[in-house]
Design a protein around this motif. Sequence first.
Motif, PDB file in Angstrom:
ATOM      1  N   GLU A  30       0.839  -1.197   0.000  1.00  0.00           N
ATOM      2  CA  GLU A  30       0.000   0.000   0.000  1.00  0.00           C
ATOM      3  C   GLU A  30       0.882   1.258   0.000  1.00  0.00           C
ATOM      4  O   GLU A  30       0.562   2.258  -0.633  1.00  0.00           O
ATOM      5  N   ARG A  31       2.004   1.175   0.707  1.00  0.00           N
ATOM      6  CA  ARG A  31       2.921   2.310   0.776  1.00  0.00           C
ATOM      7  C   ARG A  31       3.511   2.633  -0.593  1.00  0.00           C
ATOM      8  O   ARG A  31       3.668   3.801  -0.947  1.00  0.00           O
ATOM      9  N   VAL A  32       3.817   1.592  -1.371  1.00  0.00           N
ATOM     10  CA  VAL A  32       4.346   1.812  -2.725  1.00  0.00           C
ATOM     11  C   VAL A  32       3.313   2.587  -3.548  1.00  0.00           C
ATOM     12  O   VAL A  32       3.650   3.567  -4.228  1.00  0.00           O
ATOM     13  N   ILE A  33       2.059   2.174  -3.441  1.00  0.00           N
ATOM     14  CA  ILE A  33       1.010   2.818  -4.246  1.00  0.00           C
ATOM     15  C   ILE A  33       0.783   4.255  -3.774  1.00  0.00           C
ATOM     16  O   ILE A  33       0.592   5.167  -4.577  1.00  0.00           O
ATOM     17  N   SER A  34       0.854   4.454  -2.469  1.00  0.00           N
ATOM     18  CA  SER A  34       0.712   5.792  -1.913  1.00  0.00           C
ATOM     19  C   SER A  34       1.865   6.704  -2.370  1.00  0.00           C
ATOM     20  O   SER A  34       1.661   7.870  -2.714  1.00  0.00           O
ATOM     21  N   ASP A  35       3.058   6.149  -2.378  1.00  0.00           N
ATOM     22  CA  ASP A  35       4.262   6.863  -2.807  1.00  0.00           C
ATOM     23  C   ASP A  35       4.100   7.271  -4.280  1.00  0.00           C
ATOM     24  O   ASP A  35       4.315   8.434  -4.662  1.00  0.00           O
ATOM     25  N   TYR A  36       3.677   6.300  -5.103  1.00  0.00           N
ATOM     26  CA  TYR A  36       3.433   6.584  -6.521  1.00  0.00           C
ATOM     27  C   TYR A  36       2.410   7.722  -6.667  1.00  0.00           C
ATOM     28  O   TYR A  36       2.601   8.652  -7.440  1.00  0.00           O
ATOM     29  N   THR A  37       1.325   7.635  -5.888  1.00  0.00           N
ATOM     30  CA  THR A  37       0.236   8.618  -5.991  1.00  0.00           C
ATOM     31  C   THR A  37       0.739  10.018  -5.647  1.00  0.00           C
ATOM     32  O   THR A  37       0.403  10.996  -6.324  1.00  0.00           O
ATOM     33  N   GLN A  38       1.581  10.107  -4.633  1.00  0.00           N
ATOM     34  CA  GLN A  38       2.122  11.423  -4.261  1.00  0.00           C
ATOM     35  C   GLN A  38       2.973  11.989  -5.397  1.00  0.00           C
ATOM     36  O   GLN A  38       2.821  13.151  -5.773  1.00  0.00           O
ATOM     37  N   VAL A  39       3.858  11.161  -5.953  1.00  0.00           N
ATOM     38  CA  VAL A  39       4.724  11.632  -7.043  1.00  0.00           C
ATOM     39  C   VAL A  39       3.873  12.009  -8.257  1.00  0.00           C
ATOM     40  O   VAL A  39       4.111  13.028  -8.912  1.00  0.00           O
ATOM     41  N   SER A  85      -3.793  16.624   0.477  1.00  0.00           N
ATOM     42  CA  SER A  85      -2.830  15.675  -0.120  1.00  0.00           C
ATOM     43  C   SER A  85      -2.667  14.423   0.747  1.00  0.00           C
ATOM     44  O   SER A  85      -1.978  13.484   0.355  1.00  0.00           O
ATOM     45  N   LYS A  86      -3.282  14.425   1.928  1.00  0.00           N
ATOM     46  CA  LYS A  86      -3.197  13.256   2.810  1.00  0.00           C
ATOM     47  C   LYS A  86      -4.529  12.515   2.744  1.00  0.00           C
ATOM     48  O   LYS A  86      -5.574  13.089   3.081  1.00  0.00           O
ATOM     49  N   GLY A  87      -4.465  11.268   2.303  1.00  0.00           N
ATOM     50  CA  GLY A  87      -5.684  10.477   2.200  1.00  0.00           C
ATOM     51  C   GLY A  87      -6.309  10.561   0.823  1.00  0.00           C
ATOM     52  O   GLY A  87      -7.527  10.572   0.685  1.00  0.00           O
ATOM     53  N   ARG A  88      -5.457  10.607  -0.196  1.00  0.00           N
ATOM     54  CA  ARG A  88      -5.965  10.666  -1.571  1.00  0.00           C
ATOM     55  C   ARG A  88      -6.345   9.266  -2.048  1.00  0.00           C
ATOM     56  O   ARG A  88      -5.729   8.281  -1.644  1.00  0.00           O
ATOM     57  N   PRO A  89      -7.341   9.173  -2.927  1.00  0.00           N
ATOM     58  CA  PRO A  89      -7.649   7.846  -3.470  1.00  0.00           C
ATOM     59  C   PRO A  89      -6.478   7.292  -4.273  1.00  0.00           C
ATOM     60  O   PRO A  89      -5.748   8.056  -4.920  1.00  0.00           O
ATOM     61  N   HIS A  90      -6.272   5.995  -4.181  1.00  0.00           N
ATOM     62  CA  HIS A  90      -5.178   5.351  -4.921  1.00  0.00           C
ATOM     63  C   HIS A  90      -5.688   4.765  -6.226  1.00  0.00           C
ATOM     64  O   HIS A  90      -6.857   4.380  -6.309  1.00  0.00           O
ATOM     65  N   PRO A  91      -4.808   4.659  -7.230  1.00  0.00           N
ATOM     66  CA  PRO A  91      -5.251   4.030  -8.485  1.00  0.00           C
ATOM     67  C   PRO A  91      -5.446   2.526  -8.294  1.00  0.00           C
ATOM     68  O   PRO A  91      -4.809   1.922  -7.424  1.00  0.00           O
ATOM     69  N   ALA A  92      -6.332   1.952  -9.087  1.00  0.00           N
ATOM     70  CA  ALA A  92      -6.464   0.489  -9.082  1.00  0.00           C
ATOM     71  C   ALA A  92      -5.249  -0.063  -9.830  1.00  0.00           C
ATOM     72  O   ALA A  92      -4.872   0.461 -10.873  1.00  0.00           O
ATOM     73  N   VAL A  93      -4.611  -1.068  -9.274  1.00  0.00           N
ATOM     74  CA  VAL A  93      -3.403  -1.623  -9.901  1.00  0.00           C
ATOM     75  C   VAL A  93      -3.750  -2.990 -10.496  1.00  0.00           C
ATOM     76  O   VAL A  93      -4.466  -3.776  -9.866  1.00  0.00           O
ATOM     77  N   ASN A  94      -3.242  -3.247 -11.696  1.00  0.00           N
ATOM     78  CA  ASN A  94      -3.433  -4.541 -12.344  1.00  0.00           C
ATOM     79  C   ASN A  94      -3.153  -5.683 -11.365  1.00  0.00           C
ATOM     80  O   ASN A  94      -2.117  -5.698 -10.695  1.00  0.00           O
ATOM     81  N   GLY A  95      -4.086  -6.644 -11.295  1.00  0.00           N
ATOM     82  CA  GLY A  95      -4.020  -7.710 -10.300  1.00  0.00           C
ATOM     83  C   GLY A  95      -2.750  -8.540 -10.357  1.00  0.00           C
ATOM     84  O   GLY A  95      -2.169  -8.875  -9.316  1.00  0.00           O
ATOM     85  N   THR A  96      -2.291  -8.851 -11.559  1.00  0.00           N
ATOM     86  CA  THR A  96      -1.082  -9.678 -11.702  1.00  0.00           C
ATOM     87  C   THR A  96       0.134  -8.909 -11.177  1.00  0.00           C
ATOM     88  O   THR A  96       0.980  -9.454 -10.452  1.00  0.00           O
ATOM     89  N   VAL A  97       0.211  -7.645 -11.532  1.00  0.00           N
ATOM     90  CA  VAL A  97       1.338  -6.810 -11.087  1.00  0.00           C
ATOM     91  C   VAL A  97       1.320  -6.685  -9.564  1.00  0.00           C
ATOM     92  O   VAL A  97       2.357  -6.799  -8.899  1.00  0.00           O
ATOM     93  N   LEU A  98       0.118  -6.517  -9.027  1.00  0.00           N
ATOM     94  CA  LEU A  98      -0.015  -6.382  -7.580  1.00  0.00           C
ATOM     95  C   LEU A  98       0.484  -7.654  -6.880  1.00  0.00           C
ATOM     96  O   LEU A  98       1.186  -7.582  -5.868  1.00  0.00           O
ATOM     97  N   GLN A  99       0.135  -8.797  -7.449  1.00  0.00           N
ATOM     98  CA  GLN A  99       0.594 -10.065  -6.876  1.00  0.00           C
ATOM     99  C   GLN A  99       2.118 -10.176  -6.928  1.00  0.00           C
ATOM    100  O   GLN A  99       2.756 -10.639  -5.982  1.00  0.00           O
ATOM    101  N   GLN A 100       2.695  -9.748  -8.066  1.00  0.00           N
ATOM    102  CA  GLN A 100       4.165  -9.767  -8.205  1.00  0.00           C
ATOM    103  C   GLN A 100       4.805  -8.925  -7.108  1.00  0.00           C
ATOM    104  O   GLN A 100       5.782  -9.334  -6.479  1.00  0.00           O
ATOM    105  N   LEU A 101       4.239  -7.758  -6.899  1.00  0.00           N
ATOM    106  CA  LEU A 101       4.785  -6.841  -5.887  1.00  0.00           C
ATOM    107  C   LEU A 101       4.634  -7.459  -4.493  1.00  0.00           C
ATOM    108  O   LEU A 101       5.593  -7.484  -3.712  1.00  0.00           O
ATOM    109  N   ARG A 102       3.449  -7.986  -4.206  1.00  0.00           N
ATOM    110  CA  ARG A 102       3.205  -8.584  -2.891  1.00  0.00           C
ATOM    111  C   ARG A 102       4.175  -9.727  -2.621  1.00  0.00           C
ATOM    112  O   ARG A 102       4.746  -9.829  -1.541  1.00  0.00           O
ATOM    113  N   SER A 103       4.352 -10.588  -3.640  1.00  0.00           N
ATOM    114  CA  SER A 103       5.186 -11.763  -3.356  1.00  0.00           C
ATOM    115  C   SER A 103       6.652 -11.351  -3.222  1.00  0.00           C
ATOM    116  O   SER A 103       7.385 -11.949  -2.441  1.00  0.00           O
TER     117      SER A 103
END
Length: 272
Positions: free
Chosen positions: A116-125, A234-252
Amino acid sequence: PGLTANVTLSPPLGTSKCAPHSIIIGVRKGGTRALLEMLDIHPEVAAAATEVHFFDWDENYAKGFDWYRELMPYSYPHQITVEKTPGYFTSALAPERIRAMNSSIKLLLILRDPTERVISDYTQVYFNRLENHKPVQAIENLLVRSGALNTRYKAIQRSLYDLHMSNWLRYFPLEQIHIVDGDTLIRDPLPELQKVERFLNLPPRIMSSNFYFNQTKGFYCIRSEGRERCLHESKGRPHPAVNGTVLQQLRSYLREHNHNFYRLVKRSFDWQ
Ligand code: A3P
């Protein structure tokens, strides 16, 4: 034409600027602003207004401790000074430099699910780039290169909590680093704040009436000294939906790092 007064306000009587007693060292997007603002409800806490970047930016560190102390808020003798700079946690040099200033300082580290932090970081940038009229990319383009997870992507690197933590543990005992669960802080801030009060040896002063849930923002906001306020938009912005396969790659990829981290800190978290 209006008159422009050049007034230097003198500090409140009996106050002075002190080096911090405690530092919120990160992690970026972990909820560091929420933690500092909520801790600042406490009458015995004086929080630095801005991120100081003293220990992680060489050009600031070169300016010396007096420069650093000048940036701290005025505080009364019964108060403790707290500053937060999220970049410290992932900085190679910050732990050694902080220890050189004060080896018994109490460190606060707020972490949330590293994926979740990666996605939040991306969203801020993403939003920073939009504001500065720079081109933006879909998150998948940054997370994946030639079909494989792009582990050099900075947002992923910052989520390797085990690597950063082991560097801190070379300089500080685990007992000196209190970990705040950032996911819990979002859902139910008070218990996390009470643990911080105990860690900092502060009398319990933060109460449930200091928080109210704001339906529009979807987050807890702060009620203190008769004023109600939410964190910046800027705190608590909605995050983008991430492709499920990519999300799994990141999680694992992060899973093993997470388990290493649990071992290091002798505590586990329910990160996916
Ligand atoms: P998102 O914007 O991705 O949701 P930091 O201050 O370290 O940059 O952390 C920002 C994160 O703090 C936000 O990330 C948000 O999830 C979290 N947060 C925790 N409590 C919050 C609160 N009460 N209001 C707004 N954001 C909060």
